[in-house]
Design an enzyme around this catalytic site. Sequence first.
Site, PDB file in Angstrom:
ATOM      1  N   THR A   1      -1.914  -2.602  20.723  1.00 10.60           N
ATOM      2  CA  THR A   1      -2.586  -1.768  19.722  1.00 10.60           C
ATOM      3  C   THR A   1      -2.528  -0.319  20.185  1.00 10.60           C
ATOM      4  OG1 THR A   1      -4.114  -3.546  19.167  1.00 10.60           O
ATOM      5  CG2 THR A   1      -4.777  -1.317  18.552  1.00 10.60           C
TER       6      THR A   1
ATOM      7  N   GLY B   1      14.328   9.795  -4.433  1.00  4.52           N
ATOM      8  CA  GLY B   1      15.663  10.093  -4.960  1.00  4.52           C
ATOM      9  C   GLY B   1      16.654   8.954  -4.908  1.00  4.52           C
TER      10      GLY B   1
ATOM     11  N   SER C   1      -8.124  -0.524  12.475  1.00  3.10           N
ATOM     12  CA  SER C   1      -8.959   0.670  12.262  1.00  3.10           C
ATOM     13  C   SER C   1      -9.881   0.826  13.453  1.00  3.10           C
ATOM     14  CB  SER C   1      -9.806   0.494  10.996  1.00  3.10           C
ATOM     15  OG  SER C   1     -10.834   1.469  10.951  1.00  3.10           O
TER      16      SER C   1
ATOM     17  N   TYR D   1     -15.502  -4.506   5.973  1.00  6.39           N
ATOM     18  CA  TYR D   1     -14.302  -3.773   6.397  1.00  6.39           C
ATOM     19  C   TYR D   1     -14.110  -3.908   7.913  1.00  6.39           C
ATOM     20  CZ  TYR D   1     -10.995   0.113   6.972  1.00  6.39           C
ATOM     21  OH  TYR D   1      -9.883   0.875   7.287  1.00  6.39           O
TER      22      TYR D   1
ATOM     23  N   ILE E   1      -8.435   9.473   9.011  1.00  5.14           N
ATOM     24  CA  ILE E   1      -7.175  10.059   8.542  1.00  5.14           C
ATOM     25  C   ILE E   1      -7.417  10.579   7.123  1.00  5.14           C
ATOM     26  CG2 ILE E   1      -4.717   9.627   8.154  1.00  5.14           C
ATOM     27  CD1 ILE E   1      -5.679   9.114  11.098  1.00  5.14           C
TER      28      ILE E   1
ATOM     29  N   GLY F   1       0.828  -1.208   0.000  1.00  5.62           N
ATOM     30  CA  GLY F   1       0.000   0.000   0.000  1.00  5.62           C
ATOM     31  C   GLY F   1       0.856   1.250   0.000  1.00  5.62           C
TER      32      GLY F   1
END
Length: 245
Positions: free
Chosen positions: A234, A51, A139, A152, A184, A13
């Site tokens: 967590t 870079g 989440s 989800y 977020i 991701g």
Amino acid sequence: MINFTGQTLAITGAASGIGAAVARLFHQHGANLVLIDRQEDALAALADALGTKDRVMVCPLDVTQAGLLEAAFEQTQSRFGGIDHLVPAAGIYRPAPMATMTDAEWAATISINLDAVFRTCRAALPHLRDGGSIVNIASIAGHRGSASHTHYSASKGAILAFSRALAGEVAPRLRVNTVSPGIIATPMTTDLVRDRGERLLAQTPLGRFGTADEVAGVIAFLCSNLASFVTGETIHVNGGLYMAS
Ligand SMILES: NC(=O)c1ccc[n+]([C@@H]2O[C@H](COP(=O)([O-])OP(=O)(O)OC[C@H]3O[C@@H](n4cnc5c(N)ncnc54)[C@H](O)[C@@H]3O)[C@@H](O)[C@H]2O)c1
């Protein structure tokens, strides 16, 4: 206090949002990077922006396709000598009300958000060097649920349990922790913020949405020596939304 020089981060991701922020932060702190995502152009753009080509390996692949992660990590072994930090960040968040959710919609979310995390960790395990660490991304939806996102929410709740089980299994050689972000600001939450943003902001004590960099900072902390006695934990990163709700 954080120095990843000579260490290697493998991250899925990586082309967007939280994954890209983690890649940039680890790069800034000296890490070699293995950037995995199915968005080939965005991956190449990130690598260009970073870079230093000698510290960056780009792997355009779909994490649900069998065998590709194994091949990527074999290549990582030859190029960088192993993996020190693994962050499976690839994920999707697509609304689908329960009553009309198709098997294909359910399976697509579970296959990326849960099955692929299992397969990413399994493929990386033989290459993870002693003292290394895995940070999975759950989440707030895995704790309190997200309406119209049962698939989800289920995948993220499973990530919490998966990570704790794995932490016990691979200790003391490796540490495994989870971050649970709230809302977020990334491409993933554009629609959510448009549809439910005002209500969510009103419930958030810090009064704003988080940034990908703010999640990346917690992930870097968990991978660093600062968190050397932290495993199976967590950390919530949500501006107080979970605590206040
Ligand atoms: N943004 C939030 O508010 C939020 C909150 C909680 C958890 N998360 C989790 O954080 C992680 C990152 O989310 P984000 O906000 O950066 O989202 P994002 O959409 O910005 O990035 C997700 C990335 O995953 C990649 N991806 C998706 N499916 C893939 C596949 N099959 N193979 C390879 N790459 C694939 C996408 O191409 C994209 O680059 C996800 O696991 C998400 O569930 C995000």
